[in-house]
Scaffold this motif. Structure first.
Motif, PDB file in Angstrom:
ATOM      1  N   GLY A 232     -77.236 -90.686  51.698  1.00  0.00           N
ATOM      2  CA  GLY A 232     -76.851 -90.326  50.693  1.00  0.00           C
ATOM      3  C   GLY A 232     -75.590 -89.578  50.555  1.00  0.00           C
ATOM      4  N   ARG A 233     -74.547 -89.737  51.447  1.00  0.00           N
ATOM      5  CA  ARG A 233     -73.308 -89.248  51.444  1.00  0.00           C
ATOM      6  C   ARG A 233     -72.402 -89.996  50.516  1.00  0.00           C
ATOM      7  NH1 ARG A 233     -74.223 -84.820  54.482  1.00  0.00           N
ATOM      8  NH2 ARG A 233     -71.862 -83.977  54.499  1.00  0.00           N
ATOM      9  N   SER A 234     -71.260 -89.309  49.874  1.00  0.00           N
ATOM     10  CA  SER A 234     -70.518 -90.101  48.843  1.00  0.00           C
ATOM     11  C   SER A 234     -69.279 -89.253  48.656  1.00  0.00           C
ATOM     12  CB  SER A 234     -71.416 -90.109  47.549  1.00  0.00           C
ATOM     13  OG  SER A 234     -70.462 -90.453  46.535  1.00  0.00           O
ATOM     14  N   TYR A 235     -68.243 -90.315  48.459  1.00  0.00           N
ATOM     15  CA  TYR A 235     -66.802 -89.860  47.833  1.00  0.00           C
ATOM     16  C   TYR A 235     -67.185 -88.759  46.870  1.00  0.00           C
ATOM     17  CZ  TYR A 235     -64.455 -92.810  51.346  1.00  0.00           C
ATOM     18  OH  TYR A 235     -63.782 -93.361  52.653  1.00  0.00           O
ATOM     19  N   ASN A 236     -68.011 -89.148  45.988  1.00  0.00           N
ATOM     20  CA  ASN A 236     -68.262 -88.188  44.785  1.00  0.00           C
ATOM     21  C   ASN A 236     -68.817 -86.848  45.063  1.00  0.00           C
ATOM     22  OD1 ASN A 236     -67.131 -90.405  43.497  1.00  0.00           O
ATOM     23  ND2 ASN A 236     -69.350 -91.589  43.462  1.00  0.00           N
ATOM     24  N   ASP A 237     -69.084 -86.625  46.179  1.00  0.00           N
ATOM     25  CA  ASP A 237     -69.592 -85.136  46.468  1.00  0.00           C
ATOM     26  C   ASP A 237     -69.219 -84.646  47.565  1.00  0.00           C
ATOM     27  OD1 ASP A 237     -71.568 -83.043  46.842  1.00  0.00           O
ATOM     28  OD2 ASP A 237     -73.417 -84.342  46.551  1.00  0.00           O
ATOM     29  N   TYR A 238     -68.383 -83.498  47.359  1.00  0.00           N
ATOM     30  CA  TYR A 238     -67.713 -82.910  48.306  1.00  0.00           C
ATOM     31  C   TYR A 238     -68.749 -82.314  49.319  1.00  0.00           C
ATOM     32  CZ  TYR A 238     -63.348 -83.270  45.634  1.00  0.00           C
ATOM     33  OH  TYR A 238     -62.129 -83.763  45.113  1.00  0.00           O
ATOM     34  N   MET A 239     -69.869 -81.768  48.763  1.00  0.00           N
ATOM     35  CA  MET A 239     -70.719 -81.160  49.657  1.00  0.00           C
ATOM     36  C   MET A 239     -71.617 -82.069  50.546  1.00  0.00           C
ATOM     37  SD  MET A 239     -72.343 -78.306  47.080  1.00  0.00           S
ATOM     38  CE  MET A 239     -72.574 -79.385  45.559  1.00  0.00           C
ATOM     39  N   GLN A 240     -71.596 -83.255  49.999  1.00  0.00           N
ATOM     40  CA  GLN A 240     -71.942 -84.562  51.113  1.00  0.00           C
ATOM     41  C   GLN A 240     -71.239 -85.629  51.094  1.00  0.00           C
ATOM     42  OE1 GLN A 240     -76.679 -85.005  50.799  1.00  0.00           O
ATOM     43  NE2 GLN A 240     -76.063 -84.121  48.729  1.00  0.00           N
ATOM     44  N   TYR A 241     -70.094 -85.219  51.548  1.00  0.00           N
ATOM     45  CA  TYR A 241     -68.871 -86.104  51.908  1.00  0.00           C
ATOM     46  C   TYR A 241     -69.189 -86.818  52.882  1.00  0.00           C
ATOM     47  CZ  TYR A 241     -63.819 -87.273  50.792  1.00  0.00           C
ATOM     48  OH  TYR A 241     -62.712 -87.925  50.449  1.00  0.00           O
ATOM     49  N   PRO A 242     -68.659 -88.281  53.063  1.00  0.00           N
ATOM     50  CA  PRO A 242     -68.849 -88.945  54.607  1.00  0.00           C
ATOM     51  C   PRO A 242     -68.344 -88.389  55.594  1.00  0.00           C
ATOM     52  CG  PRO A 242     -68.039 -90.493  52.641  1.00  0.00           C
ATOM     53  CD  PRO A 242     -67.944 -89.108  51.949  1.00  0.00           C
ATOM     54  N   VAL A 243     -69.151 -88.332  56.862  1.00  0.00           N
ATOM     55  CA  VAL A 243     -68.746 -87.544  57.752  1.00  0.00           C
ATOM     56  C   VAL A 243     -68.402 -88.679  59.043  1.00  0.00           C
ATOM     57  CG1 VAL A 243     -71.038 -87.332  58.493  1.00  0.00           C
ATOM     58  CG2 VAL A 243     -69.360 -85.740  59.634  1.00  0.00           C
ATOM     59  N   PHE A 244     -67.387 -88.365  59.791  1.00  0.00           N
ATOM     60  CA  PHE A 244     -66.884 -89.355  60.798  1.00  0.00           C
ATOM     61  C   PHE A 244     -66.529 -88.313  62.102  1.00  0.00           C
ATOM     62  CE2 PHE A 244     -66.574 -92.649  58.057  1.00  0.00           C
ATOM     63  CZ  PHE A 244     -66.226 -93.872  58.515  1.00  0.00           C
ATOM     64  N   PRO A 245     -66.947 -89.041  63.363  1.00  0.00           N
ATOM     65  CA  PRO A 245     -66.630 -88.018  64.490  1.00  0.00           C
ATOM     66  C   PRO A 245     -65.236 -87.937  64.755  1.00  0.00           C
ATOM     67  CG  PRO A 245     -67.203 -90.430  64.960  1.00  0.00           C
ATOM     68  CD  PRO A 245     -67.096 -90.406  63.527  1.00  0.00           C
ATOM     69  N   TRP A 246     -64.864 -86.918  65.653  1.00  0.00           N
ATOM     70  CA  TRP A 246     -63.855 -86.801  66.673  1.00  0.00           C
ATOM     71  C   TRP A 246     -64.153 -87.901  67.599  1.00  0.00           C
ATOM     72  CZ3 TRP A 246     -59.626 -83.705  65.974  1.00  0.00           C
ATOM     73  CH2 TRP A 246     -59.600 -82.694  65.031  1.00  0.00           C
ATOM     74  N   VAL A 247     -63.232 -88.833  67.797  1.00  0.00           N
ATOM     75  CA  VAL A 247     -63.371 -89.748  68.769  1.00  0.00           C
ATOM     76  C   VAL A 247     -62.523 -89.445  70.090  1.00  0.00           C
ATOM     77  CG1 VAL A 247     -64.326 -91.414  67.410  1.00  0.00           C
ATOM     78  CG2 VAL A 247     -61.901 -91.230  67.729  1.00  0.00           C
ATOM     79  N   LEU A 248     -61.354 -88.931  69.875  1.00  0.00           N
ATOM     80  CA  LEU A 248     -60.405 -88.544  71.274  1.00  0.00           C
ATOM     81  C   LEU A 248     -60.414 -87.013  71.177  1.00  0.00           C
ATOM     82  CD1 LEU A 248     -57.175 -90.416  69.420  1.00  0.00           C
ATOM     83  CD2 LEU A 248     -58.807 -91.001  71.503  1.00  0.00           C
ATOM     84  N   ALA A 249     -60.150 -86.819  72.681  1.00  0.00           N
ATOM     85  CA  ALA A 249     -59.990 -85.345  73.320  1.00  0.00           C
ATOM     86  C   ALA A 249     -58.522 -85.165  73.592  1.00  0.00           C
ATOM     87  CB  ALA A 249     -60.898 -85.435  74.381  1.00  0.00           C
ATOM     88  N   ASP A 250     -57.861 -86.278  73.543  1.00  0.00           N
ATOM     89  CA  ASP A 250     -56.227 -86.358  74.142  1.00  0.00           C
ATOM     90  C   ASP A 250     -55.676 -86.019  72.936  1.00  0.00           C
ATOM     91  OD1 ASP A 250     -53.848 -86.596  75.336  1.00  0.00           O
ATOM     92  OD2 ASP A 250     -54.399 -88.180  76.270  1.00  0.00           O
ATOM     93  N   TYR A 251     -54.839 -84.792  72.682  1.00  0.00           N
ATOM     94  CA  TYR A 251     -53.930 -84.718  71.836  1.00  0.00           C
ATOM     95  C   TYR A 251     -52.573 -84.042  72.349  1.00  0.00           C
ATOM     96  CZ  TYR A 251     -57.816 -85.596  68.824  1.00  0.00           C
ATOM     97  OH  TYR A 251     -58.871 -86.111  68.139  1.00  0.00           O
ATOM     98  N   HIS A 252     -52.618 -84.320  73.595  1.00  0.00           N
ATOM     99  CA  HIS A 252     -51.251 -83.638  74.344  1.00  0.00           C
ATOM    100  C   HIS A 252     -50.181 -84.815  74.985  1.00  0.00           C
ATOM    101  CE1 HIS A 252     -54.550 -83.717  77.229  1.00  0.00           C
ATOM    102  NE2 HIS A 252     -53.889 -83.948  77.972  1.00  0.00           N
ATOM    103  N   SER A 253     -50.951 -85.958  75.505  1.00  0.00           N
ATOM    104  CA  SER A 253     -50.017 -87.193  76.147  1.00  0.00           C
ATOM    105  C   SER A 253     -49.132 -87.691  75.153  1.00  0.00           C
ATOM    106  CB  SER A 253     -51.179 -88.150  76.734  1.00  0.00           C
ATOM    107  OG  SER A 253     -52.198 -87.724  77.455  1.00  0.00           O
ATOM    108  N   GLU A 254     -48.100 -88.122  76.050  1.00  0.00           N
ATOM    109  CA  GLU A 254     -46.870 -88.744  75.245  1.00  0.00           C
ATOM    110  C   GLU A 254     -47.332 -90.159  74.738  1.00  0.00           C
ATOM    111  OE1 GLU A 254     -43.953 -87.598  74.375  1.00  0.00           O
ATOM    112  OE2 GLU A 254     -44.424 -85.568  75.297  1.00  0.00           O
TER     113      GLU A 254
END
Length: 271
Positions: free
Chosen positions: A19-41
């Motif tokens: 029931g989630r949709s781009y048309n509803d900010y309260m029920q916008y599609p949800v995606f996961p954080w997939v990475l934990a590395d935001y510091h490596s080159e």
């Protein structure tokens, strides 16, 4: 399982079913954080430590944080003996303000964000300005922040740049907000960030572990005893199917609940 559709397409399909949709900010599609590395080159997608633990919600990414939320759950006074008043999280992983804050550099989200904030941008230090600091806040540092991501993080480089030259303010350390600060492995290039982030989503590691996150958001660990065990329970108002608004006669209570849901988010339908 047969690798016939991408992880991205599968997640969009699940969001739609729930029931989630781009048309509803309260029920916008949800995606996961997939990475934990935001510091490596450079980003190593063959190393399991590069990735977020998909079997745990954002509130349980570190042992210390997980124990704090369990402690909160155990300390909540049971209202009239009703267990439903207990929860690990009083904030949500997806809401109108989270969506608008991520996409604030693009219209119509700019106007949406300002209207939700009472007509202006938020304090600069609270604005979305860095992928790394947002991950650290949502996974470790901020007990009121358990947000996940939106689909745009995997296909839309434009939301990371301040092409409209909005005056987003200046942080306490003197940093003027403009484009979103990217991890070192993106080389300051939004297109490279999106490319590598999408590769991470479609990687072998995520393909092998994504079902665990789906259990938390759309599946059997979303509510009930399995959710308690997974440190994955939210305020009762977030569960739309549990709140029968038709039976609530008091208009003040009814409007309070509706306001709560619209401000803080809603659990997807269980699929």
């Amino acid at each position: 399982q047969k690798r016939e559709i991408s992880n991205f397409d599968y997640l969009m399909y699940l969001n739609t079913l729930a029931g989630r949709s781009y048309n509803d900010y309260m029920q916008y599609p949800v995606f996961p954080w997939v990475l934990a590395d935001y510091h490596s080159e450079t980003l190593n997608l063959t190393n399991p430590h590069t990735f977020r633990d998909l079997s745990k919600p954002m509130g349980a990414q570190t042992v210390e944080r997980k124990h704090k939320f369990i402690q909160r759950f155990n300390e909540v006074e049971k209202s009239e003996g009703d267990l439903s008043a207990q929860c690990h999280y009083c904030t949500h992983y997806s809401s109108a303000i989270i969506v608008a804050s991520y996409l604030v550099r693009m219209e119509p989200f700019t106007q949406t964000f300002c209207s939700l904030q009472g007509g202006s941008f938020d304090v600069a230090d609270r604005m979305f300005h860095s992928v790394k600091s947002t991950w650290e806040s949502a996974s470790r540092d901020n007990m009121s922040d358990v947000r996940e991501l939106t689909p745009e993080f995997f296909y839309l480089p434009e939301f990371l740049t301040n092409a409209n030259h909005f005056e987003l303010g200046c942080m306490q350390d003197g940093t003027v907000l403009g484009d979103v600060q990217l991890p070192p492995w993106a080389d300051g290039d939004p297109h490279k960030f999106i490319l590598l982030h999408r590769q991470a989503l479609e990687s072998e590691y995520v393909s092998a572990h994504l079902h665990r996150w789906i259990d938390l958001i759309f599946g059997h660990k979303q509510q009930g005893s399995a959710a308690v065990e997974a440190v994955n329970t939210y305020h009762p108002y977030f569960y739309g199917d549990k709140m029968d608004l038709n039976n609530i006669k008091d208009p003040l209570i009814k409007s309070t609940i509706l306001g709560f849901i619209s401000n803080f988010g809603q659990i997807p339908k269980q699929v």
